[in-house]
Design a protein around this motif. Structure first.
Motif, PDB file in Angstrom:
ATOM      1  N   LEU A  75       4.166  -4.489   1.522  1.00 51.60           N
ATOM      2  CA  LEU A  75       4.006  -5.893   1.895  1.00 51.60           C
ATOM      3  C   LEU A  75       2.554  -6.224   2.220  1.00 51.60           C
ATOM      4  O   LEU A  75       2.105  -7.344   1.975  1.00 51.60           O
ATOM      5  CB  LEU A  75       4.900  -6.221   3.098  1.00 51.60           C
ATOM      6  CG  LEU A  75       6.411  -6.217   2.834  1.00 51.60           C
ATOM      7  CD1 LEU A  75       7.177  -6.452   4.121  1.00 51.60           C
ATOM      8  CD2 LEU A  75       6.784  -7.258   1.792  1.00 51.60           C
ATOM      9  N   ILE A  76       1.821  -5.270   2.756  1.00 47.55           N
ATOM     10  CA  ILE A  76       0.402  -5.506   3.066  1.00 47.55           C
ATOM     11  C   ILE A  76      -0.438  -5.484   1.792  1.00 47.55           C
ATOM     12  O   ILE A  76      -1.195  -6.425   1.510  1.00 47.55           O
ATOM     13  CB  ILE A  76      -0.099  -4.455   4.065  1.00 47.55           C
ATOM     14  CG1 ILE A  76       0.646  -4.588   5.401  1.00 47.55           C
ATOM     15  CG2 ILE A  76      -1.601  -4.592   4.276  1.00 47.55           C
ATOM     16  CD1 ILE A  76       0.325  -3.481   6.383  1.00 47.55           C
ATOM     17  N   ILE A  77      -0.312  -4.419   1.016  1.00 45.22           N
ATOM     18  CA  ILE A  77      -1.058  -4.264  -0.239  1.00 45.22           C
ATOM     19  C   ILE A  77      -0.072  -3.854  -1.327  1.00 45.22           C
ATOM     20  O   ILE A  77       0.595  -2.832  -1.185  1.00 45.22           O
ATOM     21  CB  ILE A  77      -2.170  -3.198  -0.108  1.00 45.22           C
ATOM     22  CG1 ILE A  77      -3.155  -3.586   0.986  1.00 45.22           C
ATOM     23  CG2 ILE A  77      -2.893  -3.011  -1.438  1.00 45.22           C
ATOM     24  CD1 ILE A  77      -4.228  -2.549   1.232  1.00 45.22           C
ATOM     25  N   PRO A  78       0.047  -4.624  -2.380  1.00 45.83           N
ATOM     26  CA  PRO A  78       0.983  -4.245  -3.448  1.00 45.83           C
ATOM     27  C   PRO A  78       0.624  -2.886  -4.055  1.00 45.83           C
ATOM     28  O   PRO A  78      -0.539  -2.609  -4.361  1.00 45.83           O
ATOM     29  CB  PRO A  78       0.814  -5.367  -4.476  1.00 45.83           C
ATOM     30  CG  PRO A  78       0.271  -6.521  -3.698  1.00 45.83           C
ATOM     31  CD  PRO A  78      -0.580  -5.925  -2.626  1.00 45.83           C
ATOM     32  N   GLY A  79       1.627  -2.041  -4.207  1.00 47.45           N
ATOM     33  CA  GLY A  79       1.425  -0.717  -4.776  1.00 47.45           C
ATOM     34  C   GLY A  79       1.133   0.366  -3.766  1.00 47.45           C
ATOM     35  O   GLY A  79       1.163   1.552  -4.108  1.00 47.45           O
ATOM     36  N   TRP A  80       0.849  -0.024  -2.527  1.00 44.50           N
ATOM     37  CA  TRP A  80       0.549   0.981  -1.502  1.00 44.50           C
ATOM     38  C   TRP A  80       1.799   1.802  -1.170  1.00 44.50           C
ATOM     39  O   TRP A  80       1.727   3.008  -0.935  1.00 44.50           O
ATOM     40  CB  TRP A  80      -0.004   0.292  -0.252  1.00 44.50           C
ATOM     41  CG  TRP A  80      -0.646   1.248   0.729  1.00 44.50           C
ATOM     42  CD1 TRP A  80      -0.893   2.577   0.520  1.00 44.50           C
ATOM     43  CD2 TRP A  80      -1.121   0.958   2.043  1.00 44.50           C
ATOM     44  NE1 TRP A  80      -1.498   3.140   1.621  1.00 44.50           N
ATOM     45  CE2 TRP A  80      -1.645   2.152   2.582  1.00 44.50           C
ATOM     46  CE3 TRP A  80      -1.161  -0.201   2.821  1.00 44.50           C
ATOM     47  CZ2 TRP A  80      -2.184   2.228   3.852  1.00 44.50           C
ATOM     48  CZ3 TRP A  80      -1.707  -0.129   4.086  1.00 44.50           C
ATOM     49  CH2 TRP A  80      -2.215   1.073   4.597  1.00 44.50           C
ATOM     50  N   GLY A  81       2.937   1.149  -1.142  1.00 46.06           N
ATOM     51  CA  GLY A  81       4.173   1.879  -0.878  1.00 46.06           C
ATOM     52  C   GLY A  81       4.519   2.848  -1.989  1.00 46.06           C
ATOM     53  O   GLY A  81       5.002   3.958  -1.749  1.00 46.06           O
ATOM     54  N   GLN A  82       4.276   2.449  -3.254  1.00 39.81           N
ATOM     55  CA  GLN A  82       4.508   3.367  -4.370  1.00 39.81           C
ATOM     56  C   GLN A  82       3.575   4.565  -4.290  1.00 39.81           C
ATOM     57  O   GLN A  82       3.966   5.694  -4.620  1.00 39.81           O
ATOM     58  CB  GLN A  82       4.312   2.632  -5.698  1.00 39.81           C
ATOM     59  CG  GLN A  82       5.472   1.739  -6.103  1.00 39.81           C
ATOM     60  CD  GLN A  82       5.550   0.467  -5.279  1.00 39.81           C
ATOM     61  OE1 GLN A  82       4.620   0.096  -4.570  1.00 39.81           O
ATOM     62  NE2 GLN A  82       6.669  -0.218  -5.361  1.00 39.81           N
ATOM     63  N   TRP A  83       2.356   4.334  -3.888  1.00 38.71           N
ATOM     64  CA  TRP A  83       1.421   5.448  -3.730  1.00 38.71           C
ATOM     65  C   TRP A  83       1.858   6.369  -2.592  1.00 38.71           C
ATOM     66  O   TRP A  83       1.664   7.586  -2.664  1.00 38.71           O
ATOM     67  CB  TRP A  83       0.026   4.902  -3.462  1.00 38.71           C
ATOM     68  CG  TRP A  83      -1.022   5.977  -3.304  1.00 38.71           C
ATOM     69  CD1 TRP A  83      -1.548   6.456  -2.138  1.00 38.71           C
ATOM     70  CD2 TRP A  83      -1.645   6.711  -4.354  1.00 38.71           C
ATOM     71  NE1 TRP A  83      -2.466   7.440  -2.392  1.00 38.71           N
ATOM     72  CE2 TRP A  83      -2.549   7.623  -3.754  1.00 38.71           C
ATOM     73  CE3 TRP A  83      -1.541   6.688  -5.737  1.00 38.71           C
ATOM     74  CZ2 TRP A  83      -3.329   8.492  -4.493  1.00 38.71           C
ATOM     75  CZ3 TRP A  83      -2.315   7.549  -6.481  1.00 38.71           C
ATOM     76  CH2 TRP A  83      -3.191   8.440  -5.861  1.00 38.71           C
ATOM     77  N   TYR A  84       2.446   5.795  -1.560  1.00 37.23           N
ATOM     78  CA  TYR A  84       2.966   6.601  -0.451  1.00 37.23           C
ATOM     79  C   TYR A  84       4.144   7.474  -0.901  1.00 37.23           C
ATOM     80  O   TYR A  84       4.278   8.615  -0.458  1.00 37.23           O
ATOM     81  CB  TYR A  84       3.387   5.674   0.683  1.00 37.23           C
ATOM     82  CG  TYR A  84       4.126   6.358   1.813  1.00 37.23           C
ATOM     83  CD1 TYR A  84       3.480   7.241   2.675  1.00 37.23           C
ATOM     84  CD2 TYR A  84       5.484   6.114   2.024  1.00 37.23           C
ATOM     85  CE1 TYR A  84       4.162   7.860   3.712  1.00 37.23           C
ATOM     86  CE2 TYR A  84       6.172   6.725   3.065  1.00 37.23           C
ATOM     87  CZ  TYR A  84       5.503   7.604   3.895  1.00 37.23           C
ATOM     88  OH  TYR A  84       6.178   8.226   4.915  1.00 37.23           O
ATOM     89  N   ASN A  85       4.974   6.959  -1.779  1.00 39.67           N
ATOM     90  CA  ASN A  85       6.116   7.741  -2.273  1.00 39.67           C
ATOM     91  C   ASN A  85       5.692   8.877  -3.194  1.00 39.67           C
ATOM     92  O   ASN A  85       6.330   9.938  -3.219  1.00 39.67           O
ATOM     93  CB  ASN A  85       7.103   6.825  -2.988  1.00 39.67           C
ATOM     94  CG  ASN A  85       7.781   5.862  -2.035  1.00 39.67           C
ATOM     95  OD1 ASN A  85       7.941   6.143  -0.849  1.00 39.67           O
ATOM     96  ND2 ASN A  85       8.174   4.706  -2.543  1.00 39.67           N
ATOM     97  N   ARG A  86       4.639   8.652  -3.958  1.00 34.91           N
ATOM     98  CA  ARG A  86       4.092   9.677  -4.840  1.00 34.91           C
ATOM     99  C   ARG A  86       5.113  10.207  -5.848  1.00 34.91           C
ATOM    100  O   ARG A  86       5.082  11.348  -6.254  1.00 34.91           O
ATOM    101  CB  ARG A  86       3.557  10.865  -4.037  1.00 34.91           C
ATOM    102  CG  ARG A  86       2.398  10.526  -3.124  1.00 34.91           C
ATOM    103  CD  ARG A  86       1.179  10.174  -3.920  1.00 34.91           C
ATOM    104  NE  ARG A  86       0.042   9.889  -3.048  1.00 34.91           N
ATOM    105  CZ  ARG A  86      -0.869  10.796  -2.696  1.00 34.91           C
ATOM    106  NH1 ARG A  86      -0.758  12.030  -3.141  1.00 34.91           N
ATOM    107  NH2 ARG A  86      -1.870  10.462  -1.909  1.00 34.91           N
TER     108      ARG A  86
END
Length: 238
Positions: A75-86
């Motif tokens: 929600l803060i930066i698009p794609g940051w959550g996907q990068w966190y999931n790896r």
């Protein structure tokens, strides 16, 4: 005397034949034990051509992975959550930014064209070309003078319809940006939830392999081949 002599000769020949036969039997037994080899097992020979099966990887859940953190980052930066999931994030992040970039370009172009056609419509609606300062829409005419001359012969209704279309595209593009932003956050949450709470291992799996289907007897009347190609789907539930 002659009879006794013949009898002695007969007994000597009989004994000699028996000794010769016994020696020949011993020689043959020795030859048989040295020449004959034990037969090879067919199973042992066939196993040499069977490839070794690789052990499948087993996936275990990660209790340290936090789904709520993945959502907050997305929600803060698009794609940051996907990068966190790896997990497969190498193609998701560029896809997200490509979609947002295309929608951003559509927003800018739609807003620009909406303002232009709205100004042209207002100028044409007055019925007077504002060539002098102080006249209505003089600033808009100077800004879009080239476009005004280009669409000078177009019906005024076409200018109004063009302005409405670009306004609608502008609104749809904004809603699409919000939708893409929300979808990528939901996707990051679902992915993180699977990593954190669920396991996908050999106890729950599905395999798709090609194979052949043996046709029934009643279906082989006009068919030359008894087997037809097919796909085998195997579910493993333990």
């Amino acid at each position: 005397m002659f009879k006794y002599f013949l009898g002695a000769v007969f007994f000597m020949l009989t004994g000699f034949c028996a000794i010769t036969q016994a020696q020949d039997t011993v020689v043959r037994k020795k030859a048989d034990t040295t020449v004959v080899a034990p037969p090879k097992k067919v199973d042992d020979a066939g196993q040499r051509f069977v490839p070794k099966l690789k052990k499948e990887k087993v996936y275990h859940p990660d209790s340290t992975h936090i789904p709520s953190l993945a959502v907050k980052r997305s929600l803060i930066i698009p794609g940051w959550g996907q990068w966190y999931n790896r997990r497969g994030a190498w193609w998701k992040i560029p896809a997200i930014y490509a979609g947002l970039g295309a929608l951003g370009y559509s927003i800018v172009e739609s807003q620009k064209n909406y303002k232009m056609f709205l100004a042209l419509y207002r100028i044409r609606n007055t019925g007077v070309v504002p060539t002098l300062p102080g006249q209505p829409y003089y600033a808009e005419y100077k800004k879009y003078e080239a476009e005004y001359n280009l669409y000078s012969r177009s019906p005024i209704s076409s200018l109004q319809e063009a302005a409405s279309n670009y306004q609608r595209n502008f609104q749809i593009s904004i809603l699409s940006v919000v939708a893409v932003w929300g979808v990528q956050a939901v996707e990051a949450y679902i992915e993180a939830k699977f990593i954190n709470s669920f396991t996908v291992d050999n106890d729950l799996s599905m395999k798709v392999t090609p194979g052949f289907i043996n046709q029934s007897t009643y279906a082989m009347a006009n068919v030359s081949n008894a087997y037809i190609p097919g796909i085998k789907i195997t579910f493993t539930l333990k």
